[in-house]
Design a protein around this motif. Structure first.
Motif, PDB file in Angstrom:
ATOM      1  N   ASN A 117       0.820  -1.218   0.000  1.00 20.88           N
ATOM      2  CA  ASN A 117       0.000   0.000   0.000  1.00 20.88           C
ATOM      3  C   ASN A 117       0.854   1.268   0.000  1.00 20.88           C
ATOM      4  N   ALA A 118       1.790   1.310  -0.926  1.00 24.80           N
ATOM      5  CA  ALA A 118       2.674   2.469  -1.102  1.00 24.80           C
ATOM      6  C   ALA A 118       3.647   2.653   0.061  1.00 24.80           C
ATOM      7  N   GLN A 119       3.680   1.692   0.985  1.00 28.33           N
ATOM      8  CA  GLN A 119       4.609   1.742   2.111  1.00 28.33           C
ATOM      9  C   GLN A 119       5.775   0.781   1.857  1.00 28.33           C
ATOM     10  N   THR A 120       6.955   1.186   2.291  1.00 32.96           N
ATOM     11  CA  THR A 120       8.127   0.316   2.205  1.00 32.96           C
ATOM     12  C   THR A 120       8.403  -0.265   3.593  1.00 32.96           C
ATOM     13  N   LEU A 121       8.269  -1.574   3.711  1.00 38.00           N
ATOM     14  CA  LEU A 121       8.425  -2.234   5.001  1.00 38.00           C
ATOM     15  C   LEU A 121       9.738  -3.014   5.026  1.00 38.00           C
ATOM     16  N   ASN A 122      10.632  -2.616   5.905  1.00 34.31           N
ATOM     17  CA  ASN A 122      11.905  -3.315   6.072  1.00 34.31           C
ATOM     18  C   ASN A 122      11.729  -4.451   7.075  1.00 34.31           C
ATOM     19  N   VAL A 123      12.172  -5.638   6.704  1.00 30.18           N
ATOM     20  CA  VAL A 123      11.942  -6.832   7.516  1.00 30.18           C
ATOM     21  C   VAL A 123      13.275  -7.467   7.909  1.00 30.18           C
ATOM     22  N   THR A 124      13.400  -7.807   9.180  1.00 27.98           N
ATOM     23  CA  THR A 124      14.564  -8.560   9.646  1.00 27.98           C
ATOM     24  C   THR A 124      14.082  -9.757  10.462  1.00 27.98           C
ATOM     25  N   VAL A 125      14.981 -10.716  10.665  1.00 26.66           N
ATOM     26  CA  VAL A 125      14.635 -11.902  11.447  1.00 26.66           C
ATOM     27  C   VAL A 125      15.746 -12.195  12.447  1.00 26.66           C
ATOM     28  N   SER A 126      15.375 -12.873  13.533  1.00 20.12           N
ATOM     29  CA  SER A 126      16.335 -13.372  14.521  1.00 20.12           C
ATOM     30  C   SER A 126      16.402 -14.890  14.398  1.00 20.12           C
ATOM     31  N   ILE A 127      17.616 -15.462  14.584  1.00 17.49           N
ATOM     32  CA  ILE A 127      17.833 -16.867  14.249  1.00 17.49           C
ATOM     33  C   ILE A 127      18.569 -17.596  15.379  1.00 17.49           C
ATOM     34  N   GLY A 128      18.133 -18.841  15.641  1.00 25.54           N
ATOM     35  CA  GLY A 128      18.839 -19.745  16.537  1.00 25.54           C
ATOM     36  C   GLY A 128      19.134 -21.052  15.812  1.00 25.54           C
ATOM     37  N   ILE A 129      20.321 -21.628  16.035  1.00 25.95           N
ATOM     38  CA  ILE A 129      20.752 -22.811  15.273  1.00 25.95           C
ATOM     39  C   ILE A 129      21.460 -23.810  16.188  1.00 25.95           C
ATOM     40  N   SER A 130      21.128 -25.113  16.000  1.00 25.74           N
ATOM     41  CA  SER A 130      21.827 -26.165  16.742  1.00 25.74           C
ATOM     42  C   SER A 130      21.722 -27.495  16.012  1.00 25.74           C
ATOM     43  N   GLU A 131      22.772 -28.315  16.141  1.00 24.07           N
ATOM     44  CA  GLU A 131      22.759 -29.671  15.596  1.00 24.07           C
ATOM     45  C   GLU A 131      22.069 -30.627  16.568  1.00 24.07           C
ATOM     46  N   LEU A 132      21.473 -31.667  16.004  1.00 19.15           N
ATOM     47  CA  LEU A 132      20.979 -32.769  16.825  1.00 19.15           C
ATOM     48  C   LEU A 132      22.177 -33.510  17.397  1.00 19.15           C
ATOM     49  N   GLN A 133      22.174 -33.711  18.726  1.00 20.41           N
ATOM     50  CA  GLN A 133      23.316 -34.323  19.400  1.00 20.41           C
ATOM     51  C   GLN A 133      22.991 -35.747  19.858  1.00 20.41           C
ATOM     52  N   PRO A 134      24.012 -36.614  19.962  1.00 20.34           N
ATOM     53  CA  PRO A 134      23.783 -37.983  20.462  1.00 20.34           C
ATOM     54  C   PRO A 134      23.179 -37.992  21.863  1.00 20.34           C
ATOM     55  N   THR A 135      23.409 -36.921  22.619  1.00 12.59           N
ATOM     56  CA  THR A 135      22.883 -36.850  23.982  1.00 12.59           C
ATOM     57  C   THR A 135      21.413 -36.433  24.030  1.00 12.59           C
ATOM     58  N   ASP A 136      20.856 -36.004  22.888  1.00  8.02           N
ATOM     59  CA  ASP A 136      19.436 -35.628  22.853  1.00  8.02           C
ATOM     60  C   ASP A 136      18.583 -36.885  22.916  1.00  8.02           C
ATOM     61  N   GLN A 137      17.853 -37.049  23.997  1.00  6.82           N
ATOM     62  CA  GLN A 137      17.019 -38.225  24.168  1.00  6.82           C
ATOM     63  C   GLN A 137      15.683 -38.093  23.449  1.00  6.82           C
ATOM     64  N   THR A 138      15.223 -36.861  23.285  1.00  8.74           N
ATOM     65  CA  THR A 138      13.942 -36.613  22.611  1.00  8.74           C
ATOM     66  C   THR A 138      14.074 -35.418  21.689  1.00  8.74           C
ATOM     67  N   PHE A 139      13.093 -35.287  20.821  1.00  6.06           N
ATOM     68  CA  PHE A 139      13.036 -34.128  19.936  1.00  6.06           C
ATOM     69  C   PHE A 139      12.938 -32.841  20.758  1.00  6.06           C
ATOM     70  N   THR A 140      12.247 -32.916  21.882  1.00  3.77           N
ATOM     71  CA  THR A 140      12.055 -31.729  22.718  1.00  3.77           C
ATOM     72  C   THR A 140      13.382 -31.186  23.227  1.00  3.77           C
TER      73      THR A 140
END
Length: 309
Positions: free
Chosen positions: A256-279
């Protein structure tokens, strides 16, 4: 004697031309359902619209019902009006469990819970025999419990199994959300918010495809998204996502004639052998996302370390 008759009946069902016809038809139905699900889910990811999601999931559930009805009619035709058959029960359950694993939506879950009761209950009723009723009830309870468990633990089972048994290398999860998303809704209206969601989802998906990362993006809820990378370490994923993050900043959305600047915040981690559940894995990634927000937003945190340009 009863066991011999049962085995004889099973043998007649398994080794005849009628079964071959049914198997080929079942394979055809599964193929068509797979294609339909793929096309519908592609549209769901592109549109990011609740109404379209409901329509797509309804169409998937309808395809399951149509497949089951078609198989029923085929059995009635091939068996002179009878559906008392081991093969009939097997192919119907095959369709049900396939749909549960592939489609994963509420309507299909309900069908998976109710239809086995109908299939076996009808067989007992039409056979006018209650001798198998205790077995039917026990198996129904087991089946329903299995369906519920698979439904609510699918992602966990899939991720953990892939990591532990297929030697596919690292499996990395990315969680990101749109910074100050509520402000877009409050200042420009919910249509603007929807436009921002579509813009971000489409932009990230295109960037992933262009880089051939094989990352799978999912909308987790609200303005949050999850991406699963297979065969790419957390550090490599962080570099990819940081590049996409910086590029997204340079591509504002026009509304609607407006310029909207968008950014995101990110978190990242590998699945580890010590992870017993998806949670265990999910909570860790969510915590890293929170760290990125605390660092001022438009940041990427990999395994608790903030990436710097």
């Amino acid at each position: 004697m009863l066991h011999l008759l049962t085995l004889s009946s099973l043998g007649r069902d398994l080794f005849n031309i009628k079964m071959l016809i049914v198997v080929l038809i079942t394979i055809g139905l599964i193929t068509l359902m797979t294609i339909l699900t793929y096309l519908l889910e592609q549209q769901v990811h592109r549109r990011q619209n609740r109404y379209w999601t409901i329509v797509a999931h309804g169409a998937e559930a309808l395809s399951v019902l149509i497949s089951m009805i078609l198989l029923r009619q085929i059995f009635i035709t091939l068996n002179s009006g009878s559906i008392i058959s081991w093969t009939y029960a097997t192919v119907q359950l095959t369709i049900l469990l396939f749909s549960l694993n592939t489609m994963r939506n509420l309507a299909v879950e309900i069908i998976n819970l109710l239809m086995p009761l109908f299939i076996y209950g009808q067989a007992i009723w039409l056979g006018h025999s209650t001798q198998y009723l205790p077995v039917f009830l026990a198996m129904a309870i087991i089946l329903i419990s299995t369906v519920v468990y698979i439904t609510h633990n699918y992602q966990e089972l899939h991720a953990i199994h892939a990591y532990q048994h297929h030697q596919m290398g690292p499996v990395t999860m990315v969680m990101f959300d749109i910074d100050h998303f509520k402000a877009f809704n409050d200042q420009y209206g919910h249509l603007a918010g929807d436009a921002v969601l579509r813009h971000v989802a489409h932009f990230v998906e295109l960037e992933l495809n262009q880089r051939s990362t094989h990352g799978q993006i999912f909308r987790y809820g609200g303005e949050e998204f999850v991406i699963i990378f297979r065969g790419i370490s957390a550090l490599e994923t962080g570099q990819i996502m940081r590049t996409i993050q910086r590029k997204l900043k340079t591509v504002p959305i026009k509304f609607n004639a407006q310029t909207l600047n968008v950014t995101v915040s990110i978190g990242i981690s590998e699945l580890q052998p010590t992870d017993q559940t998806f949670t265990d894995w999910f909570v860790r990634v969510d915590d890293y996302l929170y760290q990125s927000k605390q660092a001022g937003r438009d940041q990427t945190t990999v395994e608790s370390q903030l990436l710097t340009d």
